[in-house]
Design a protein around this motif. Structure first.
Motif, PDB file in Angstrom:
ATOM      1  N   GLU A   1      38.538 -32.660  41.436  1.00 61.48           N
ATOM      2  CA  GLU A   1      38.852 -33.911  42.482  1.00 61.48           C
ATOM      3  C   GLU A   1      38.060 -34.383  41.574  1.00 61.48           C
ATOM      4  O   GLU A   1      37.181 -34.809  39.984  1.00 61.48           O
ATOM      5  CB  GLU A   1      37.795 -32.950  43.498  1.00 61.48           C
TER       6      GLU A   1
ATOM      7  N   THR B   1      34.252 -32.967  49.682  1.00 68.13           N
ATOM      8  CA  THR B   1      35.464 -32.667  48.754  1.00 68.13           C
ATOM      9  C   THR B   1      33.670 -32.542  47.349  1.00 68.13           C
ATOM     10  O   THR B   1      34.800 -31.769  46.402  1.00 68.13           O
ATOM     11  CB  THR B   1      36.428 -33.307  48.884  1.00 68.13           C
TER      12      THR B   1
ATOM     13  N   ALA C   1      38.522 -23.750  47.672  1.00 72.22           N
ATOM     14  CA  ALA C   1      37.958 -25.195  48.178  1.00 72.22           C
ATOM     15  C   ALA C   1      38.233 -25.413  49.330  1.00 72.22           C
ATOM     16  O   ALA C   1      37.233 -25.512  50.334  1.00 72.22           O
ATOM     17  CB  ALA C   1      38.605 -26.306  46.803  1.00 72.22           C
TER      18      ALA C   1
ATOM     19  N   LEU D   1      43.412 -35.227  44.559  1.00 73.24           N
ATOM     20  CA  LEU D   1      42.967 -33.696  44.627  1.00 73.24           C
ATOM     21  C   LEU D   1      42.155 -33.946  45.615  1.00 73.24           C
ATOM     22  O   LEU D   1      42.210 -33.209  46.180  1.00 73.24           O
ATOM     23  CB  LEU D   1      42.819 -33.290  43.401  1.00 73.24           C
TER      24      LEU D   1
ATOM     25  N   LEU E   1      42.546 -31.757  49.174  1.00 83.59           N
ATOM     26  CA  LEU E   1      41.137 -31.448  49.370  1.00 83.59           C
ATOM     27  C   LEU E   1      41.042 -31.820  50.894  1.00 83.59           C
ATOM     28  O   LEU E   1      40.406 -30.971  52.012  1.00 83.59           O
ATOM     29  CB  LEU E   1      40.545 -31.089  48.887  1.00 83.59           C
TER      30      LEU E   1
ATOM     31  N   ALA F   1      37.289 -27.923  41.025  1.00 82.30           N
ATOM     32  CA  ALA F   1      38.206 -28.289  41.146  1.00 82.30           C
ATOM     33  C   ALA F   1      38.204 -29.455  40.585  1.00 82.30           C
ATOM     34  O   ALA F   1      37.225 -29.715  41.224  1.00 82.30           O
ATOM     35  CB  ALA F   1      38.460 -28.279  42.553  1.00 82.30           C
TER      36      ALA F   1
ATOM     37  N   ALA G   1      33.829 -29.343  45.842  1.00 83.08           N
ATOM     38  CA  ALA G   1      34.129 -28.774  44.989  1.00 83.08           C
ATOM     39  C   ALA G   1      34.041 -28.661  43.343  1.00 83.08           C
ATOM     40  O   ALA G   1      34.801 -27.625  42.424  1.00 83.08           O
ATOM     41  CB  ALA G   1      35.546 -29.317  45.319  1.00 83.08           C
ATOM     42  N   SER G   2      33.495 -29.790  42.921  1.00 83.35           N
ATOM     43  CA  SER G   2      33.313 -29.506  41.388  1.00 83.35           C
ATOM     44  C   SER G   2      32.618 -28.590  40.425  1.00 83.35           C
ATOM     45  O   SER G   2      33.001 -28.453  39.827  1.00 83.35           O
ATOM     46  CB  SER G   2      32.921 -31.388  41.099  1.00 83.35           C
TER      47      SER G   2
ATOM     48  N   LYS H   1      35.193 -18.040  45.640  1.00 85.77           N
ATOM     49  CA  LYS H   1      35.922 -18.319  43.904  1.00 85.77           C
ATOM     50  C   LYS H   1      35.291 -17.317  43.305  1.00 85.77           C
ATOM     51  O   LYS H   1      36.411 -16.542  42.450  1.00 85.77           O
ATOM     52  CB  LYS H   1      35.647 -19.621  43.570  1.00 85.77           C
TER      53      LYS H   1
ATOM     54  N   THR I   1      42.191 -19.598  43.122  1.00 78.24           N
ATOM     55  CA  THR I   1      42.234 -20.758  42.308  1.00 78.24           C
ATOM     56  C   THR I   1      41.313 -21.521  42.837  1.00 78.24           C
ATOM     57  O   THR I   1      40.619 -21.130  43.996  1.00 78.24           O
ATOM     58  CB  THR I   1      43.386 -21.483  42.200  1.00 78.24           C
ATOM     59  N   PRO I   2      40.625 -22.640  41.981  1.00 79.40           N
ATOM     60  CA  PRO I   2      39.462 -23.062  42.425  1.00 79.40           C
ATOM     61  C   PRO I   2      40.167 -24.184  43.506  1.00 79.40           C
ATOM     62  O   PRO I   2      38.543 -24.493  45.065  1.00 79.40           O
ATOM     63  CB  PRO I   2      39.213 -24.473  41.486  1.00 79.40           C
ATOM     64  N   VAL I   3      40.996 -25.067  43.337  1.00 81.32           N
ATOM     65  CA  VAL I   3      41.360 -25.150  44.806  1.00 81.32           C
ATOM     66  C   VAL I   3      41.789 -24.421  46.256  1.00 81.32           C
ATOM     67  O   VAL I   3      41.441 -25.262  47.431  1.00 81.32           O
ATOM     68  CB  VAL I   3      42.989 -25.950  44.340  1.00 81.32           C
TER      69      VAL I   3
END
Length: 212
Positions: free
Chosen positions: A162, A152, A83, A13, A17, A160, A155-156, A67, A78-80
Motif C-alpha cells: 500500500e 491501513t 490485512a 490497494l 484495504l 502489503a 499493512a506495510s 500472515k 497472502t499479505p493482502v
C-alpha cells in the motif's frame, strides 16, 4: 515527481484495504452489537468477551498472527488477505461498540410505546430503534472510517504494497528523498480523508433535519 508516482501506486490497494475491511466490520458488527444487548446473559457475556479480546490485542499483532501464524495445510494468507481479514475483525469489534452505544441512546419509552401498540420486537427494532440509532452513530462511524483509512498503513509491516510500503521502498533506494516521500504519503492521507469528513457532516445534518 518519481517519489509521488511511486507512493501513488499504492493508493488503489490502500483504498481496497479500507473498503473491504470496513465492509467486513460494518456487517460483522451488527450481530455483535445485538449480542451485546441480548437479554440472554451467556450470549451477552460471550459477545462482551469477544469484543474486549479483539480490541485488547494491537492491530499489528492480529496482522502478524494471520500472515505468519496461521496455516491450513498448504494454505497461508497472502499479505493482502491477512490485512483485510485482520482489519475487518478489529473493525467489527469497534463498530459493534459504536452501534451498541447508538442503540442504547434511543429512549426506552419509544420501545415501550411500540410494544403497547402491538408491534413485535423485530418490527420495533427495524422501524424505530435502528433508524434512530443509525442517525446517532453516523458521525462516529465516519470518524472510525477515516481512522481505518489511516490504519491501513500498518499493512506495510506484513509487506502489503500500500502507500506507506511504497514510500518505504522508495526511501530506502533514495535516502536523500525520504522526507519528501513520506510527506507525499501524509498529504494523500489528508486529502483523501477530507471528502469523507465533509460527506459525513452533510449526512449528519440531513438526518438531523429529517428527524425534526
Amino acid at each position: 515527481m518519481e517519489a509521488f508516482t511511486t507512493v501513488l501506486e499504492g493508493l488503489p490497494l490502500t483504498l481496497w484495504l479500507t473498503f473491504a475491511s470496513f465492509a467486513i466490520g460494518a456487517v460483522g458488527a451488527i450481530p455483535l452489537a445485538l449480542g451485546l444487548r441480548s437479554r440472554c446473559t451467556p450470549v451477552r457475556m460471550l459477545c462482551r468477551l469477544l469484543v474486549d479480546f479483539v480490541r485488547g490485542v494491537p492491530i499489528i499483532v492480529w496482522l502478524f498472527v494471520l500472515k505468519f501464524g496461521l496455516t491450513f495445510g498448504t494454505f497461508r494468507f497472502t499479505p493482502v488477505q491477512a490485512a483485510i481479514l485482520g482489519l475487518g475483525v478489529v473493525s467489527a469489534a469497534y463498530l459493534a461498540e459504536i452501534y451498541r452505544g447508538g442503540l442504547q441512546t434511543v429512549p426506552a419509552g419509544q420501545l415501550e410505546a411500540a410494544q403497547a401498540l402491538g408491534l413485535s420486537r423485530s418490527t420495533a427494532f427495524g422501524r424505530i430503534e435502528a433508524p434512530q440509532g443509525f442517525r446517532i452513530v453516523s458521525p462516529s462511524v465516519a470518524t472510525y472510517l477515516i481512522g481505518l483509512f489511516k490504519d491501513t498503513a500498518i499493512a506495510s509491516t506484513i509487506i502489503a504494497p500500500e502507500m506507506v510500503f511504497q514510500a518505504q521502498s522508495f526511501a530506502r533506494q533514495n535516502p536523500d528523498q525520504g522526507l519528501i516521500t513520506y510527506g507525499y504519503a501524509g498529504l494523500l492521507y489528508i486529502v483523501l480523508s477530507l471528502p469523507v469528513a465533509y460527506f459525513a457532516r452533510r449526512l449528519d445534518r440531513r438526518l438531523r433535519e429529517a428527524a425534526h
